[in-house]
Design an enzyme around this catalytic site. Sequence first.
Site, PDB file in Angstrom:
ATOM      1  N   ARG A 111       0.843  -1.215   0.000  1.00  0.00           N
ATOM      2  CA  ARG A 111       0.000   0.000   0.000  1.00  0.00           C
ATOM      3  C   ARG A 111       0.874   1.258   0.000  1.00  0.00           C
ATOM      4  O   ARG A 111       0.561   2.245  -0.669  1.00  0.00           O
ATOM      5  CB  ARG A 111      -0.969  -0.036   1.188  1.00  0.00           C
ATOM      6  CG  ARG A 111      -2.144   0.932   1.056  1.00  0.00           C
ATOM      7  CD  ARG A 111      -1.884   2.276   1.698  1.00  0.00           C
ATOM      8  NE  ARG A 111      -1.421   2.091   3.035  1.00  0.00           N
ATOM      9  CZ  ARG A 111      -0.365   2.700   3.561  1.00  0.00           C
ATOM     10  NH1 ARG A 111       0.321   3.575   2.867  1.00  0.00           N
ATOM     11  NH2 ARG A 111       0.020   2.449   4.799  1.00  0.00           N
ATOM     12  N   LEU A 152       9.866  14.961   2.091  1.00  0.00           N
ATOM     13  CA  LEU A 152       9.479  16.074   2.970  1.00  0.00           C
ATOM     14  C   LEU A 152      10.279  16.002   4.276  1.00  0.00           C
ATOM     15  O   LEU A 152      10.943  16.955   4.677  1.00  0.00           O
ATOM     16  CB  LEU A 152       7.958  16.003   3.270  1.00  0.00           C
ATOM     17  CG  LEU A 152       7.441  17.089   4.225  1.00  0.00           C
ATOM     18  CD1 LEU A 152       7.593  18.477   3.605  1.00  0.00           C
ATOM     19  CD2 LEU A 152       5.963  16.838   4.574  1.00  0.00           C
ATOM     20  N   TRP A 183      13.987   8.909   5.675  1.00  0.00           N
ATOM     21  CA  TRP A 183      12.848   7.988   5.765  1.00  0.00           C
ATOM     22  C   TRP A 183      11.985   8.045   4.506  1.00  0.00           C
ATOM     23  O   TRP A 183      10.758   8.033   4.602  1.00  0.00           O
ATOM     24  CB  TRP A 183      11.961   8.307   6.995  1.00  0.00           C
ATOM     25  CG  TRP A 183      12.695   8.289   8.274  1.00  0.00           C
ATOM     26  CD1 TRP A 183      12.964   9.357   9.066  1.00  0.00           C
ATOM     27  CD2 TRP A 183      13.267   7.146   8.924  1.00  0.00           C
ATOM     28  NE1 TRP A 183      13.665   8.964  10.167  1.00  0.00           N
ATOM     29  CE2 TRP A 183      13.861   7.604  10.110  1.00  0.00           C
ATOM     30  CE3 TRP A 183      13.335   5.781   8.614  1.00  0.00           C
ATOM     31  CZ2 TRP A 183      14.528   6.767  10.989  1.00  0.00           C
ATOM     32  CZ3 TRP A 183      13.988   4.940   9.490  1.00  0.00           C
ATOM     33  CH2 TRP A 183      14.577   5.437  10.662  1.00  0.00           C
ATOM     34  N   GLU A 384       3.043   9.723   7.815  1.00  0.00           N
ATOM     35  CA  GLU A 384       1.869  10.499   7.359  1.00  0.00           C
ATOM     36  C   GLU A 384       1.241  11.283   8.505  1.00  0.00           C
ATOM     37  O   GLU A 384       0.023  11.422   8.584  1.00  0.00           O
ATOM     38  CB  GLU A 384       0.800   9.572   6.760  1.00  0.00           C
ATOM     39  CG  GLU A 384       1.261   8.780   5.577  1.00  0.00           C
ATOM     40  CD  GLU A 384       1.304   9.603   4.313  1.00  0.00           C
ATOM     41  OE1 GLU A 384       1.056  10.822   4.397  1.00  0.00           O
ATOM     42  OE2 GLU A 384       1.617   9.029   3.271  1.00  0.00           O
ATOM     43  N   GLY A 385       2.089  11.768   9.428  1.00  0.00           N
ATOM     44  CA  GLY A 385       1.605  12.449  10.625  1.00  0.00           C
ATOM     45  C   GLY A 385       1.479  11.425  11.726  1.00  0.00           C
ATOM     46  O   GLY A 385       0.746  10.435  11.589  1.00  0.00           O
TER      47      GLY A 385
END
Length: 406
Positions: A111, A152, A183, A384-385
Amino acid sequence: MQFSEDFIWTTGRKMANKIQTPEGLFDIDGLLTDEELEIRGVIRKFVEKRIKPFVADWFESGELPAKELAIELGELGVLGMHLEGYGCAGAGAVAYGLACMELEAGDSGIRSLVSVQGSLAMKAIHAFGSEEQKQHWLPRMATGEVLGCFGLTEPDFGSNPAGMRTRAKRDGDEWVLDGTKMWITNGNIADVAVVWARTDEGIRGFVVPTETPGFSANLVHRKLSLRASVTSELVLDGVRLPAEAVLPGVSSLRGPLTCLNEARFGILFGALGAARDSLEAAIKYGLERVQFDNPIAAYQLTQKKYADMTVEFGKGLLLALQIGRLKEKGTLRPEQVSLGKFNSVRQALAITRECRSILGANGITLEYPVMRHMANLESVYTYEGTHEMHTLVIGEALTGIPAYRI
Ligand code: TGC
Ligand code: FAD
């Protein structure tokens, strides 16, 4: 897995022949359109055939045939499937969510491959790129011929990307990038990296072909999670790019955060796929494993575990569907995406841990998918947070007070 045939216990007692799946108990299919059911079915079949038989080996060796898989996923139509035009399918939000769920029922790493390609790298170009950038990159990214990554996070700036040090300076008509990203999923195998950097005009995105001199990627080794996924450090050492490499459509953190909304949306469905696969494995195991002369599924303590987990799984899926329908209506807000990621990943982690307990010692091996899912979800909880960031987003929505900074 179908629980439809009669099942004879070793004690000779016969079980009811109407066993329901966790999804079936909630009649989830009744909430889906024929097209969504068809897309889900196609991807479920792909995962059964192409991912599940091999993924334990990929996880154990820490090696993923990512390039090969990307082409197959491109043929399946899932790379950027929710984007319009440029070779993308323009599927609805729920269809995309269901695709993520099926892929993550295989492994979070698969995914992730799809999320990073479609929701991060392609989304950045689709939302903020020039027409030339879109025409140049997106069709080949949709087929899997070109793989992307999204840079990011930095070694010193994870939850707080606003502090990033990676810098892009203008030099005549060109840009020069210096910095380090950390990462980064797909980093070593990417043909193109979308890199976010500080400029005099704010935070901007750059489309960086990875063969550009000064760009290098180093694999992250010794991971205990997301082992069937490539994770890398990106080093940008005087990377010189033409003026047209910058994404013209955005010059603030709104750029990467807009892409993150898309990827977080995929995760709020995806994590439930890992939970479902674990739950199904634990029910099957409980029906087969005999202790004290009965299958362990016959004991009330085990059934309570199944009931608690199924209720949380089903509630999570109903919330995911509500969020998906809001996205389709065009009214979905970022804090609602946070709500979904917060709930799905927390519950999925709890479910995989409980399922592991039902499998006993067998549960700690790669013979069963459960502990692999559990280990993967530790990353999903963080990327993703982090769970804490989403907690604070929800807190801000409820109080009006942003509590990220003291
Ligand atoms: P803040 O000052 O609030 O906002 C800055 C600008 O961004 C806008 N914005 C958003 N836009 C779209 N979606 C959102 N969710 C947005 N949130 C904020 C905002 O309107 C503003 O725009 P403008 O135009 O006025 O400049 O920003 P902040 O620095 O206070 O941020 C707060 C916080 C904590 C929410 C944010 O920094 C955050 O989300 N941090 C977590 C970082 C993160 O999620 N990193 C993920 C990296 S990628 C990754 O993990 C990929 S894993 C892939 C895989 O393998 O699947
Ligand atoms: P930190 O930000 O250092 O956080 C450490 C802890 O402190 C967390 O519990 C956090 O919630 C907590 N914390 C931080 N600030 C606060 C606060 N204000 N209040 C309360 N608690 C706080 N990034 C990319 O850009 N692209 C990728 O493709 C990508 N892929 C990834 C793949 C994997 C397998 C992993 C593990 C990570 C990936 N990431 C990627 C990075 C990921 O987004 C970051 O790990 C994540 O944003 C958290 O940053 P950090 O690890 O530096 O943790």
